[in-house]
Design an enzyme around this catalytic site. Structure first.
Site, PDB file in Angstrom:
ATOM      1  N   CYS A  48       0.800  -1.237   0.000  1.00 35.62           N
ATOM      2  CA  CYS A  48       0.000   0.000   0.000  1.00 35.62           C
ATOM      3  C   CYS A  48       0.829   1.281   0.000  1.00 35.62           C
ATOM      4  CB  CYS A  48      -0.942  -0.003   1.191  1.00 35.62           C
ATOM      5  SG  CYS A  48      -2.162  -1.325   1.079  1.00 35.62           S
TER       6      CYS A  48
HETATM    7  N1  LIG Z   1      -2.812  -6.185   1.694  1.00 40.89           N
HETATM    8  C1  LIG Z   1      -3.245  -5.116   2.290  1.00 40.89           C
HETATM    9  O1  LIG Z   1      -2.896  -4.826   3.417  1.00 40.89           O
HETATM   10  C2  LIG Z   1      -4.230  -4.185   1.607  1.00 40.89           C
HETATM   11  C3  LIG Z   1      -4.937  -3.265   2.402  1.00 40.89           C
HETATM   12  C4  LIG Z   1      -5.864  -2.432   1.792  1.00 40.89           C
HETATM   13  C5  LIG Z   1      -6.044  -2.495   0.413  1.00 40.89           C
HETATM   14  N2  LIG Z   1      -5.333  -3.381  -0.348  1.00 40.89           N
HETATM   15  C6  LIG Z   1      -5.592  -3.425  -1.782  1.00 40.89           C
HETATM   16  O2  LIG Z   1      -6.422  -4.528  -2.061  1.00 40.89           O
HETATM   17  C7  LIG Z   1      -6.101  -5.088  -3.327  1.00 40.89           C
HETATM   18  C8  LIG Z   1      -5.769  -6.573  -3.189  1.00 40.89           C
HETATM   19  O3  LIG Z   1      -4.588  -6.701  -2.417  1.00 40.89           O
HETATM   20  P1  LIG Z   1      -4.194  -8.044  -1.672  1.00 40.89           P
HETATM   21  O4  LIG Z   1      -3.094  -7.680  -0.734  1.00 40.89           O
HETATM   22  O5  LIG Z   1      -5.392  -8.742  -1.140  1.00 40.89           O
HETATM   23  O6  LIG Z   1      -3.603  -8.904  -2.906  1.00 40.89           O
HETATM   24  P2  LIG Z   1      -3.241 -10.467  -2.918  1.00 40.89           P
HETATM   25  O7  LIG Z   1      -2.155 -10.626  -3.914  1.00 40.89           O
HETATM   26  O8  LIG Z   1      -3.053 -10.969  -1.528  1.00 40.89           O
HETATM   27  O9  LIG Z   1      -4.565 -11.179  -3.469  1.00 40.89           O
HETATM   28  C9  LIG Z   1      -5.062 -10.964  -4.742  1.00 40.89           C
HETATM   29  C10 LIG Z   1      -5.627 -12.279  -5.257  1.00 40.89           C
HETATM   30  O10 LIG Z   1      -6.262 -12.002  -6.512  1.00 40.89           O
HETATM   31  C11 LIG Z   1      -6.052 -13.084  -7.374  1.00 40.89           C
HETATM   32  N3  LIG Z   1      -6.302 -12.636  -8.755  1.00 40.89           N
HETATM   33  C12 LIG Z   1      -5.509 -11.886  -9.554  1.00 40.89           C
HETATM   34  N4  LIG Z   1      -6.128 -11.644 -10.725  1.00 40.89           N
HETATM   35  C13 LIG Z   1      -7.340 -12.229 -10.676  1.00 40.89           C
HETATM   36  C14 LIG Z   1      -8.445 -12.305 -11.574  1.00 40.89           C
HETATM   37  N5  LIG Z   1      -8.411 -11.708 -12.772  1.00 40.89           N
HETATM   38  N6  LIG Z   1      -9.525 -13.005 -11.195  1.00 40.89           N
HETATM   39  C15 LIG Z   1      -9.572 -13.621  -9.990  1.00 40.89           C
HETATM   40  N7  LIG Z   1      -8.561 -13.564  -9.080  1.00 40.89           N
HETATM   41  C16 LIG Z   1      -7.464 -12.874  -9.420  1.00 40.89           C
HETATM   42  C17 LIG Z   1      -4.631 -13.524  -7.077  1.00 40.89           C
HETATM   43  O11 LIG Z   1      -4.387 -14.846  -7.480  1.00 40.89           O
HETATM   44  C18 LIG Z   1      -4.585 -13.339  -5.556  1.00 40.89           C
HETATM   45  O12 LIG Z   1      -4.930 -14.538  -4.860  1.00 40.89           O
HETATM   46  C19 LIG Z   1      -4.967  -4.232  -3.879  1.00 40.89           C
HETATM   47  O13 LIG Z   1      -5.522  -3.230  -4.674  1.00 40.89           O
HETATM   48  C20 LIG Z   1      -4.368  -3.611  -2.638  1.00 40.89           C
HETATM   49  O14 LIG Z   1      -3.736  -2.387  -2.919  1.00 40.89           O
HETATM   50  C21 LIG Z   1      -4.440  -4.249   0.242  1.00 40.89           C
END
Ligand SMILES: NC(=O)c1ccc[n+]([C@@H]2O[C@H](COP(=O)([O-])OP(=O)(O)OC[C@H]3O[C@@H](n4cnc5c(N)ncnc54)[C@H](O)[C@@H]3O)[C@@H](O)[C@H]2O)c1
Length: 431
Positions: free
Chosen positions: A275
């Site tokens: 982030c």
């Molecule tokens: N991790 C954090 O602390 C956090 C906090 C707030 C916001 N975010 C935001 O949330 C979003 C997700 O982050 P995250 O940390 O959960 O990511 P992550 O990598 O942990 O999880 C994302 C998942 O999406 C899957 N994926 C990718 N493309 C796909 C598709 N086309 N169809 C279906 N599944 C698909 C991946 O295989 C993965 O399992 C990002 O935009 C991030 O900036 C993250």
């Protein structure tokens, strides 16, 4: 004619709505757990077979959702996952939680949002609510998603609903989780906001609505830019104090006694995770397209990115004091996750510190109770046990991540030389 808004409201009330979550990672899985806890049935979608198989086996790959909790939901058939994206026609509400990284040139990479939107669009039917949760630049929901979803002729706000609702999860935070962290919602139309609110209300304690998806997109970017800028400021203050021979922690702790108008931020090795180092660039990029340079964002990013180099110079000094060169010395890095008590290595400043030390000829080792192996950019290392022997054989120990469970007294006692980027040793001594 079906009134989809009212039908969805009723489904939320009776918890008979099926909730789809696209991307079952750090954000998607905790959201799935809260939706299931509220009484909904959840169908998770992921392109990773490994993620889907793990979830269906009732095993959690996300620290904030304990395996016992997930296993209970899977056994009760409240959570299931699939790689079959054609099943996206089944859910009443689809939350998109896919990654939003930066490209090599540090521009937004929205390809995951585009791919997920295309999958949703192919299956879109009347009566569905689509909510984007991924952090992104203002305009993504309206300019990128809406045209793709409307292609089939369905009307937003009437036949289907579209909103942006940023995820604020703070992995490893023992007090605030997906359920008790207020959640912001901004729909394309008032009906979109209302329906999203009705569906999320059983799972999230406090919902805050804003006038548009753009406002909701900006809320998330303001929050993370605020953190990046303040961390940048306090990191610069650390360098200033160092040059003046003043203890920055003495200054920060005294400033923090002011009961108004000051908020405590702490210096460290730089910023990491998915982030803080990334999100502000989404806004900077968007503003560049409008011929505006977001100077605060760029400056904070620069200062934070320079911190690993600053701390490596402290390692050089510590070795120098012991009449040693970096080349040929062994440096033990304690804690490599991007922040304490979590198992996430993404964008961790520890990786930069390790790379910079290796480049100067040091042999780099590490210990992290949460990360067994580092395999990044040609660097392949395994976590060593944190023992007196491990500490003694290293010429210098650098504390990069202040995990709560580590024996810092042992680290202080057995290290030949010490660099503490988190002030953890002094903090513990003071207690
Ligand atoms: N991790 C954090 O602390 C956090 C906090 C707030 C916001 N975010 C935001 O949330 C979003 C997700 O982050 P995250 O940390 O959960 O990511 P992550 O990598 O942990 O999880 C994302 C998942 O999406 C899957 N994926 C990718 N493309 C796909 C598709 N086309 N169809 C279906 N599944 C698909 C991946 O295989 C993965 O399992 C990002 O935009 C991030 O900036 C993250």
């Amino acid at each position: 004619m079906t009134n989809h808004k009212e039908a969805l409201r009723a489904k939320a009330e009776s918890r008979s709505a099926l909730i789809g979550i696209v991307g079952m990672g750090y954000v998607g899985l905790p959201l799935a757990a809260e939706m299931a806890q509220a009484g909904y049935t959840v169908l998770g979608f992921d392109v990773s077979q490994r993620v889907v198989d793990t979830i269906n086996a009732g095993v959690s790959h996300v620290q904030d959702v304990p395996t016992e909790r997930l296993a209970g939901f899977v056994k009760a058939k409240k959570i299931a996952a699939t790689t079959d994206l054609t099943r996206m026609k089944e859910p009443d509400c689809i939350a998109i939680c896919v990654p939003t990284p930066l490209s090599k040139t540090r521009d937004p990479d929205v390809s995951y949002i585009v791919a997920a939107t295309e999958s949703v669009a192919r299956a879109l039917r009347p009566g569905q609510v689509i909510v984007l949760e991924s952090t992104t630049y203002p305009g993504t929901t309206r300019e990128l998603m809406l045209p793709a979803l409307q292609k089939g002729g369905l009307e937003v706000g009437k036949d289907f609903f579209l909103a942006f609702s940023p995820e604020r999860v703070d992995p490893g935070n023992p007090r605030f989780n997906t359920r008790n962290t207020p959640k912001v919602i901004g729909g394309i139309t008032p009906a979109c906001t209302e329906v999203t609110r009705a569906l999320y209300a059983p799972a999230i304690e406090t919902l805050v609505t804003v006038a548009s998806p753009e406002a909701a997109e900006l809320v998330k970017l303001l929050e993370n830019t605020f953190r990046s800028v303040n961390i940048g400021l306090v990191n610069e203050m650390a360098i200033v104090c160092d040059k003046l021979g003043v203890d920055v922690w003495d200054v920060i702790n005294a400033a923090a006694t002011k009961p108004f108008g000051f908020m405590k931020f702490t210096p460290g090795p730089g910023v990491g995770g998915h982030c803080i180092p990334l999100d502000p660039h989404y806004l900077a990029w968007k503003m560049r397209t409008l011929n505006y340079r977001t100077r605060f964002i760029e400056l904070a990013g620069e200062i934070n990115a320079e911190m690993p180099e600053y701390w490596v110079s402290k390692v050089v000094d510590a070795l120098n004091d012991a009449k040693k060169a970096v080349r040929g010395s062994t440096v033990l890095v304690v804690g490599v996750a991007y922040k304490k008590d979590i198992d996430d290595l993404r964008e961790s400043p520890a990786l930069d510190i390790m790379r910079l030390l290796e480049r100067r000829g040091a042999t780099v080792q590490y210990h992290d109770p949460y990360i067994a192996k580092v395999d990044e950019d040609g660097m392949t290392l395994t976590s060593l046990p944190l023992t007196a022997q491990t500490l003694r054989q290293a010429d210098c120990t650098v504390i990069v991540t202040d995990h709560s469970t580590l024996d810092y007294a042992l680290v202080a006692r057995e290290s030949q030389a010490m660099v503490d980027t988190r002030h953890v040793l002094a903090d513990r001594k003071a207690r």
